[in-house]
Enzyme design. Structure first.
Site, mmCIF file in Angstrom:
data_model
loop_
_atom_site.group_PDB
_atom_site.id
_atom_site.type_symbol
_atom_site.label_atom_id
_atom_site.label_comp_id
_atom_site.label_asym_id
_atom_site.label_seq_id
_atom_site.Cartn_x
_atom_site.Cartn_y
_atom_site.Cartn_z
ATOM 1 N N HIS A 363 0.799 -1.232 0.000
ATOM 2 C CA HIS A 363 0.000 0.000 0.000
ATOM 3 C C HIS A 363 0.827 1.275 0.000
ATOM 4 O O HIS A 363 0.263 2.361 0.039
ATOM 5 C CB HIS A 363 -0.916 0.045 1.226
ATOM 6 N N LYS A 556 -8.695 13.125 6.039
ATOM 7 C CA LYS A 556 -7.854 11.925 5.928
ATOM 8 C C LYS A 556 -6.858 11.993 7.069
ATOM 9 O O LYS A 556 -6.759 13.022 7.746
ATOM 10 C CB LYS A 556 -7.141 11.868 4.569
ATOM 11 N N ARG A 557 -6.134 10.888 7.302
ATOM 12 C CA ARG A 557 -5.103 10.940 8.331
ATOM 13 C C ARG A 557 -4.156 12.115 8.069
ATOM 14 O O ARG A 557 -3.867 12.448 6.918
ATOM 15 C CB ARG A 557 -4.319 9.610 8.354
ATOM 16 N N THR A 667 -8.553 6.557 -1.439
ATOM 17 C CA THR A 667 -9.871 6.010 -1.749
ATOM 18 C C THR A 667 -10.958 7.040 -1.447
ATOM 19 O O THR A 667 -12.051 6.956 -1.991
ATOM 20 C CB THR A 667 -10.150 4.711 -0.955
ATOM 21 N N LYS A 671 -14.737 8.387 -3.117
ATOM 22 C CA LYS A 671 -15.985 8.611 -2.379
ATOM 23 C C LYS A 671 -16.554 9.993 -2.680
ATOM 24 O O LYS A 671 -17.765 10.152 -2.860
ATOM 25 C CB LYS A 671 -15.739 8.480 -0.865
HETATM 26 C C1 26Y Z 1 3.641 -0.607 9.733
HETATM 27 C C2 26Y Z 1 2.524 0.113 10.368
HETATM 28 C C3 26Y Z 1 2.994 1.259 11.212
HETATM 29 C C4 26Y Z 1 1.511 0.612 9.393
HETATM 30 C C5 26Y Z 1 0.207 0.698 9.830
HETATM 31 C C6 26Y Z 1 -0.771 1.172 8.996
HETATM 32 C C7 26Y Z 1 1.820 0.970 8.101
HETATM 33 C C8 26Y Z 1 0.820 1.435 7.255
HETATM 34 C C9 26Y Z 1 -0.487 1.535 7.697
HETATM 35 C C10 26Y Z 1 -1.562 2.016 6.861
HETATM 36 C C11 26Y Z 1 -1.406 2.297 5.607
HETATM 37 C C12 26Y Z 1 -2.493 2.795 4.773
HETATM 38 O O1 26Y Z 1 -3.587 3.061 5.227
HETATM 39 N N1 26Y Z 1 -2.224 2.931 3.492
HETATM 40 C C13 26Y Z 1 -3.216 3.431 2.556
HETATM 41 O O2 26Y Z 1 -3.861 2.335 1.961
HETATM 42 C C14 26Y Z 1 -4.915 2.753 1.128
HETATM 43 C C15 26Y Z 1 -5.617 1.511 0.621
HETATM 44 O O3 26Y Z 1 -4.828 0.846 -0.306
HETATM 45 C C16 26Y Z 1 -4.390 3.622 0.014
HETATM 46 O O4 26Y Z 1 -5.490 4.104 -0.710
HETATM 47 C C17 26Y Z 1 -3.579 4.787 0.562
HETATM 48 O O5 26Y Z 1 -2.976 5.485 -0.497
HETATM 49 C C18 26Y Z 1 -2.520 4.270 1.510
HETATM 50 O O6 26Y Z 1 -1.839 5.345 2.131
#
Ligand code: 26Y
Length: 824
Positions: A363, A556-557, A667, A671
């Protein structure tokens, strides 16, 4: 015939009311005379739950009987939001419930609002998992989700004096949507040591001994599909001390305190969701969570497989496991361990099975989000797994060496073990090596994976292991549920709600883009949705916002790469510009409401500083009599799924403005467009494909391209940096203490002025401001704006999660939907 015994399948208003009253009076032991909204919620939820349970049981029986390949979606995050509204819409009985509740004196909206969000996730990745579950059920795929049952989901955010304050989210009290399965348990081992021995045939074998045991207990959540009988299962594991001899002895020896301490330590594993999004911290408890959940899930999957009495070689024909990022990458090692240590398979045969079983979704390309675990940490917690990782790495590097005998460098570059101090296990590499497919989540992102992060692996495995599946969203929640009036208007024009199951049918509304009555209704619906948000803003912040203003939203975050700082600097620029205007000039200004929302990881100081600045700017701008309705700044606290359902339908413009090449997909962009909002965005993530689908005349793109980012950063690094003059004016205002003590924001301004402007805020500032001016101009022509809105929605069919699910099923899982038309 046994089905007739179930009293639970109400179909009429009267039957619903009977069920509701029965649940309130008996299940909840409440009297109808003092039934409040919460009791009405619980009663309604229980009535619908009964209906779900029946289809859920039948689905599980049907899937067991049909005995096809199943999908297992492993995710540490499931950002589900609320369930009742979704359940009512899925079974098609929301209007029945509305009438029934109204008879009893309740507004269904108030009842729905009683529900607590199930917020077992941070952001996009967790919500994607929830959308997957919805689609897999709707499309009748035999699929299970596996996750952790956190006692505390993502924290609740409060804003105190402009600062984020985190409050624990205890969400489990009387949650009607989960079913404890106290009989479904798995004992999970940690620590201990590895013994080598010779088995009966004289072969060297390994056993993992001693250490500490924690018990996993299953909690099941029904996942209904839309307009189908399929109701799949989400299984969440909760940790508890194992009630072995050990505790028993401690209790008997009178060591009550230490027995309780053991208990609490065990329960800590599933206690809390790590609130970091795209920021890896390497904490031992997180590794424990990962192994606990992977081991319990695999044990469960294998137990189910063994009931079919098939040979191990058939495992990949029965089981597809999808890894949602590297968080479950240990499942690869765990399956290999079970096959060789417990089931006695040869390494190569086992490894074949493993790689055929797993798929890995990446991701992000952000280096700080890539998981790495310290070797000493893993050695201590999972000694046998570390051995197996070394073995996997050895065989892998041997094969690489054979293929590239003259390339010494490549070996250290692709090694699962990073030769640092301490050594680190690179989980992404483990996930690639242990899977048959690796996918990114949007075209640009998948291309970047192939050309940068995973370049060597493309050389080694060839391009076929790497693929793209652009993300999507479920139209059930993000159109039908969030925006019922727009959904109804579309259904009226198309003659049915079939578009909710085949979103490409939306293209038929483009024919009505010039239909006057249709356009008027479209505009009325947007206005109503804006009024609903304005009410929420009034109730939560006290600010009045003008519903005729352009609602400009970024939710968003909070992360530097997502560039909320660019947005708030833009807002300050607008504020300064308006203040410098004459009364005449002010008359031409398009009124705006700049709306922000999002949580910062509790330890991410810069993100918290951005939140603080937004709130300080809001304080000043919103109270400035020279500004009036021309500009308002709103920070909506505690952004979550149910707030997104209010916010998305109410936006005129939303911001997706990450530095090009940094956002995997995004995403929420989908929406917003699906709800008739336009976008201002960079050429990043799925924005690019959204543009391709809806047409570039319908989106406001700006900023540098991904291909130029490296060069620009390089230039900055060598001192070739000039702050954009308009941004300089903004910084001067901040440094004049216009928004409170300038010292509070030094980190933010100096990261740009002095420390290389890694996210290219200054480089993109002028283009951003100019593009916002184009937005203002476009908004003044409401007729054209409306046409853009309708046309965009009509062309959004591609971004349905159903398309995504079918692509995974075809190209990664090799799984077919299950026919549910005949009764089983
Ligand atoms: C390793 C840990 C600290 C960690 C925890 C959560 C690393 C990443 C995440 C979350 C990542 C995340 O939410 N990524 C998002 O995923 C979406 C779905 O694919 C994407 O649309 C978005 O661009 C991406 O930032």
């Amino acid at each position: 015939a046994w089905r007739k015994h179930s009293a639970a399948e109400f179909n009429t208003k009267e039957e619903f009311e009977k069920d509701l009253v029965r649940h309130i009076e008996t299940t909840l032991a409440r009297s109808m005379y003092n039934c409040d909204e919460l009791a009405a919620y619980s009663g309604t939820a229980l009535a619908f739950r009964d209906r779900l349970i029946i289809e859920w049981n039948k689905t599980q029986q049907r899937q067991t009987f049909k005995d096809q390949k199943r999908i297992y979606y492993l995710s540490l995050e499931f950002l589900m939001g609320r369930t009742l509204d979704n359940a009512m819409l899925n079974v098609g009985l929301k209007e029945t419930a509305r009438d029934g509740l109204s008879d009893l004196g309740f507004r269904i909206e108030d009842v729905i609002n009683q529900e607590h969000d199930a917020a077992l996730g941070n952001g996009g990745l967790g919500r994607l998992a929830a959308c997957f579950l919805d689609s897999m059920a709707t499309l009748n795929y035999p699929a299970w989700g596996y996750g952790l049952r956190y006692r505390y989901g993502i924290f609740k955010q409060e804003i105190v004096n402009g600062y984020q304050v985190e409050v624990p989210d205890y969400w489990l009290d009387n949650n009607p949507w989960e079913f404890p399965r106290h009989e479904i348990t798995v004992d999970i081992q940690f620590y201990g040591n590895v013994k080598k021995y010779q088995d009966e045939s004289g072969k060297i074998a390994h056993s993992w001994e001693d250490g500490e045991i924690v018990r996993a207990i299953a909690y099941d959540v029904p996942i209904p599909g839309y307009g189908t009988k399929t109701t799949n299962n989400l299984r969440l594991w909760s940790s508890k001390a194992s009630s072995g001899e050990f505790d028993f002895q401690k209790f008997n020896a009178g060591d009550y305190e230490s027995a309780v301490a053991d208990q609490q330590r065990a329960e800590t594993i599933s206690a809390v969701l790590y609130p970091n999004d795209n920021l890896e911290r390497g904490k031992e408890l997180r590794l424990k969570q990962q192994y606990f959940w992977c081991a319990a899930s695999l044990f469960d999957i294998i137990r189910r497989f063994k009931k079919t009495k098939r040979a191990w070689g058939e495992f990949p024909d029965q089981v597809a496991i999808q890894l949602n990022d590297t968080h479950p990458a240990l499942a690869i090692v765990e399956l290999q361990r079970i096959l060789i240590d417990k089931e006695g398979l040869e390494w190569d045969e086992a490894w074949q099975i493993v790689t055929k079983t797993f798929g890995y979704t990446n991701h992000t390309v952000l280096p700080e989000a890539l998981e790495k675990w310290s070797v000493p940490l893993m050695q201590n917690l999972l000694p046998r797994h570390l051995q197996i990782i070394y073995e996997i790495n050895l065989f892998f590097l041997q094969s690489v060496e054979k293929r590239f005998p003259n390339d010494r460098e490549i070996l250290s570059r692709v090694s699962i073990i990073e030769e640092s101090h301490p050594k680190m296990v690179r989980m992404a590499y483990l996930a690639i090596i242990g899977s048959h497919k690796v996918n990114g989540v949007a075209e640009l992102h998948s291309d970047l994976l192939k050309t940068t992060l995973f370049k060597d692996f493309v050389k080694i495995y060839g391009p076929d292991r790497f693929t793209n599946v652009t993300n999507g969203i479920t139209p059930r929640r993000w159109l039908h549920q969030a925006n019922p009036r727009l959904s109804a208007l579309i259904a009226e024009k198309l003659g049915s709600y079939d578009f909710l199951k085949d979103l490409t049918l939306l293209d038929k509304i483009e024919a009505f883009v010039d239909d006057k009555a249709f356009r008027e209704e479209w505009a009325v619906i947007k206005r109503e949705n804006k009024l609903r948000l304005a009410e929420h803003i009034k109730a939560t912040t006290g600010y009045d916002v003008n519903p005729n203003a352009l609602f400009d939203v970024q939710v968003k975050r909070i992360h530097e790469y997502k560039r909320q700082q660019l947005n708030i600097f833009g807002v300050i620029h607008r504020y300064l510009s308006i203040k410098a205007m004459s009364a005449e000039e002010k008359k031409k200004v398009v009124p705006r409401v700049s709306i922000f929302g999002g949580k910062a990881a509790p330890g991410y100081w810069m993100a918290k500083t951005i939140i603080h600045l937004i709130n300080k700017v809001a304080d000043v701008v919103n109270k400035d009599p020279e500004i009036g309705d021309l500009l308002k700044v709103i920070f909506i606290a505690d952004y979550n799924v149910s707030k997104a359902e209010i916010i998305c339908p109410a936006s005129d413009l939303s911001e997706h403005i990450s530095t090009a090449g940094t956002e995997g997909s995004g995403t929420s962009n989908m929406k917003f467009v699906l709800n008739g909002g336009l976008i201002i965005g960079t050429c990043d993530g799925a924005n690019i494909e959204i543009t391709r689908e809806i047409g570039e005349q319908n989106i406001f793109l700006f900023g540098n391209l991904a291909e130029d980012v490296e060069d620009l950063r390089h230039k900055h690094f060598y001192g070739d940096f000039k702050l954009d003059p308009q941004l300089e004016r903004v910084f001067d205002a901040i440094k004049d203490n216009m928004f409170g003590d300038k010292a509070d924001f030094t980190a933010l301004t100096s990261s740009i002025e002095e420390h290389g402007d890694y996210y290219l805020v200054s480089d993109d500032f002028n283009s951003y401001i100019t593009t916002h001016e184009m937005v203002d101009e476009a908004f003044q022509n409401q007729e054209e704006w409306l046409a853009k809105s309708i046309t965009s929605v009509a062309r959004m069919g591609f971004f349905s999660m159903d398309r995504v699910t079918n692509e995974y099923a075809d190209s990664i899982w090799n799984v077919e939907p299950l026919d549910v038309t005949e009764e089983t």
